[in-house]
Design an enzyme around this catalytic site. Structure first.
Site, PDB file in Angstrom:
ATOM      1  N   ALA A  19      -9.361 -30.239 101.013  1.00  0.00           N
ATOM      2  CA  ALA A  19      -8.156 -31.017 100.695  1.00  0.00           C
ATOM      3  C   ALA A  19      -8.421 -31.916  99.505  1.00  0.00           C
ATOM      4  CB  ALA A  19      -7.763 -31.864 101.884  1.00  0.00           C
ATOM      5  N   ASP A  20      -7.378 -32.302  98.808  1.00  0.00           N
ATOM      6  CA  ASP A  20      -7.533 -33.399  97.861  1.00  0.00           C
ATOM      7  C   ASP A  20      -7.758 -34.683  98.672  1.00  0.00           C
ATOM      8  OD1 ASP A  20      -7.698 -34.975  95.621  1.00  0.00           O
ATOM      9  OD2 ASP A  20      -5.903 -34.178  94.669  1.00  0.00           O
TER      10      ASP A  20
END
Ligand code: BGC
Length: 730
Positions: free
Chosen positions: A261-262
């Site tokens: 994920a960011d």
């Protein structure tokens, strides 16, 4: 590479010679305890300056950290930003500096796949020698809006160009034995409200544009990881978008690596079942979803235990594929900064785009005896973009101007200058000339100096950053008025633009020359002087369309601008329930020049455009069809000096219907009088439409007309051929 027999765990089953990364990952996953397995599934934010996120023990201060598992010889993951160089956010590793590449758009302006690979390898080498085994680059979102604050990190508006260059940069990085990350998957095309914005797009259009760019990059570069974006796509967060992660990426493309994920982008536990393999920077999220909540979700039967193993196996597989178990990182080995500086210098010089050169005023000759250099802090250094990709160069930043403004990113943002002052480089190149500097604060004072000189070079800057878009495309701080005043005082006015992306140029008609230098990186000052004085022949070609006004854009008003949106950076926000907004992407796959062609808009400067100090002619264009479209032609340097040309081939009509797509290009360095032959075969996906019903690319039978071109608007010669119908797997 063989494992030495005294290496720890040399006898472990997953270290046996001849096993594939998949087989090794499966064996090692089977040896993990449940706690160890969950431990792999979330990284910590490792910058260490927030009170509730101190530096984790064992981490190298940087973006992310997953602790090692010594019992099984599993190395930790040490994750650093980014595509443009190894960062050192807030000087978390005191005094540690790195080589700063020019911005992504500068690199993309070279259209040079080999240079992209060298640049990626350079960053990979520095990352590995600083102890990092995961690079959070290449950044490769398509530039859909010239106001997006992160455009400078990316590689332009065309899926082929961005896909090829990103794929090669990733290949280069991974050649150094570490994992690279293609990001941000996908449609993270504006920074305004980036944590809550919902990009609405037709599936076929997405396949033919941003997804195609990622697909090409993955095919070329085989990145170990993909970073899923902050935004939503068609109502679902990118980090829990089943259709895109499970359906397209892991299903249709059989991507074997892991999706991280960011930072601050994991919004619920459902992300795991929907395709996210690793939560990132866990302190930034509302909860550490991939620990207790994920265990509960498995216990409740919502997420399968097989999926938990799959997540761990994908992470381990990427580590095996990169060689992290087989070779120690070259941590602490000396870095050849001089050689790396030469790569940054080459990328900057070859990425500068000459936009105007009236009366052949450039390159400057010995006739320029009195030169005025004006504005842009040219006495200090060259500008670089802000946010997580901002690199601190060899000697440290020459100047830091705190940006200010609202929002967590802006609170941390600063306008930084690499210490490669154009003024000093110009003085060195203009030996014998009197070079004077005016800071440009007062246009009248600058005009006075310009009037007294043979040549006036105005530096105009536009700082952009992650976390914020620019509200419009004008140069800030009254710089248009400065250029007007100088141009009125001296007809030999040359403008050097250091900007994140396209800007408007109301003064274009009254200046003699314009150089687009983007953010030119660690040796940008020298590269600019090389072009001004002819030590290098300009060869950059625009990787983005420059509009004449924002009215020409698909979204003349930037959606969400000026409102306060949730920004979880540095504090926990329940994004799953935060208010957001929709952004319909009516342009579909017609991004940039394709939108301009479709709407009949004339741009200020078209995609693919760039001037040279020499000239090139094209001849003998021929196209063959049938099963594939193959294009051949000759290029001759008909001008006075050695230079690089980038002839481009565009599809212009399909069975008589207008269409505009870049099919390929070549990049040729030719001496005066020298000729070269080029053969290009079009990727059939560029000829095709994506058929969502059959989930396949469809190349309709018919006649395909192409143009050999100098830009997306300047067609030199036309030709065509017929192609038979074709279906291609997604
Ligand atoms: C950015 C990513 C970056 C991450 C870690 C995020 O704010 O969007 O590109 O890799 O931070 O620093």
């Amino acid at each position: 590479m063989p494992v030495s027999s005294d290496a720890p765990f040399a006898d472990a089953p997953w270290m046996a010679p001849g096993l594939t990364p998949d087989a090794r990952a499966a064996l090692l996953d089977a040896a993990l305890t449940e706690d160890e397995r969950y431990g792999l599934l979330h990284s910590q934010w490792a910058i260490g300056f927030l009170p509730d996120a101190p530096l984790p023990e064992g981490a190298i201060p940087a973006a992310g950290y997953v602790p090692p598992i010594p019992r099984l010889g599993i190395p930790g993951l040490y994750e650093t930003d980014a595509s443009l160089g190894v960062t050192n956010p807030r000087n978390a590793r005191p005094g540690d500096t790195a080589t700063a590449l020019p911005s992504g758009l500068a690199l993309a302006s070279t259209w040079d796949a080999d240079l992209a690979r060298d640049a990626g390898a350079m960053v990979g080498d520095e990352a590995a020698k600083k102890g990092f085994n995961v690079l959070l680059g290449g950044g490769m979102n398509l530039v859909r809006d010239p106001r997006c604050g992160r455009n400078f990190e990316y590689l332009g508006e065309d899926p082929l160009l961005a896909g090829v260059l990103s794929g090669e940069a990733i290949r280069g990085t991974q050649s150094q034995g570490i994992i690279a990350t293609a990001k941000h998957f996908v449609l993270n095309d504006q920074e305004t409200g980036r944590h809550v914005v919902n990009a609405i797009i037709d599936e076929a259009a997405l396949r033919e544009s941003d997804l195609l760019a990622f697909q090409i990059a993955i095919e070329r570069g085989a990145p170990g990881s993909i970073m899923s974006a902050y935004n939503k796509i068609n109502g679902h967060y990118a980090c829990e978008n089943d259709a895109l992660l499970n359906g397209v990426l892991k299903g249709d493309w059989a991507y074997p690596g892991f999706v991280m994920a960011d930072w601050g982008a994991t919004t619920s536990v459902h992300a795991a079942a929907n395709g996210l393999d690793q939560q990132s920077g866990e302190q930034l999220d509302y909860r550490v979803w991939f620990e207790a909540p994920l265990r509960e979700s498995v216990a409740a039967g919502e997420t399968s235990p097989e999926r938990i193993s799959d997540m761990a196996r994908r992470i381990l597989r990427a580590m095996f594929a990169a060689g992290l178990f087989d070779r120690p990182l070259p941590k602490g080995e000396p870095i050849d900064y001089a050689a790396h500086g030469r790569i940054a210098h080459k990328a900057a010089a070859e990425g500068i785009v000459l936009l105007k050169n009236a009366r052949g005023i450039l390159p400057l000759t010995g006739n320029a005896k009195r030169i005025a250099v004006i504005g842009g802090h040219a006495d200090v250094g060259v500008l670089c973009g802000g946010g997580s990709s901002q690199v601190t160069t060899g000697k440290g930043h020459a100047a830091f101007i705190h940006a200010g403004g609202e929002g967590a990113m802006m609170a941390m943002a600063s306008e930084a200058y690499h210490p490669s002052a154009p003024l000093a480089a110009i003085k060195r190149s203009a030996s014998g000339a009197r070079v004077s500097f005016a800071n440009g604060r007062y246009p009248s004072e600058a005009a006075m100096l310009a009037r007294d000189c043979d040549i006036a070079i105005v530096f105009a800057n536009q700082w952009t950053t992650e976390g914020a878009d620019v509200p419009d495309l004008t140069l800030p701080n009254g710089q248009d008025a400065l250029i007007d005043a100088v141009a009125a005082a001296n007809p030999n006015t040359i403008v050097v633009l250091q900007t994140g992306g396209p800007v408007l140029m109301p003064w274009l008609g009254s200046v003699a020359a314009v150089l687009k230098a983007w953010y030119p990186g660690a040796q940008g000052g020298e590269a600019i002087a090389d072009i001004l004085f002819g030590a290098a022949c300009p060869s950059g070609r625009l990787p983005v369309t420059f509009p004449q006004s924002t009215a020409q854009l698909p979204r003349p008003e930037l959606p969400g601008l000026g409102k306060r949106w949730a920004a979880p950076f540095g504090r926990r926000v329940d994004l799953a329930h935060a208010p957001g907004f929709d952004v319909p992407h009516a342009e579909g796959s017609d991004v940039g020049y394709r939108w301009f062609a479709r709407e009949g808009h004339a741009p200020l400067f078209p995609f693919g455009y760039g001037l040279s100090y020499t000239a090139f002619s094209y001849a003998n264009l021929a196209v063959t069809g049938g099963d594939a479209l193959t294009i051949t032609f000759d290029v001759t340097n008909t001008g006075p000096c050695e230079g690089i040309d980038t002839p481009q081939v565009y599809l212009t009509h399909r069975s008589g219907a207008p269409i505009r797509r870049l099919l390929g290009w070549s990049r040729l360095r030719l001496k005066p009088g020298e000729r070269a032959s080029v053969t290009l075969t079009a990727d059939p996906r560029l000829l095709a439409d994506f058929d969502t019903g059959r989930r396949a690319w469809h190349v309709p039978e018919g006649r395909y007309d192409i143009a050999l071109a100098r830009s997306a608007e300047d067609f030199d010669v036309h030709a065509g051929a017929s192609i038979s119908e074709k279906w291609i797997k997604p």
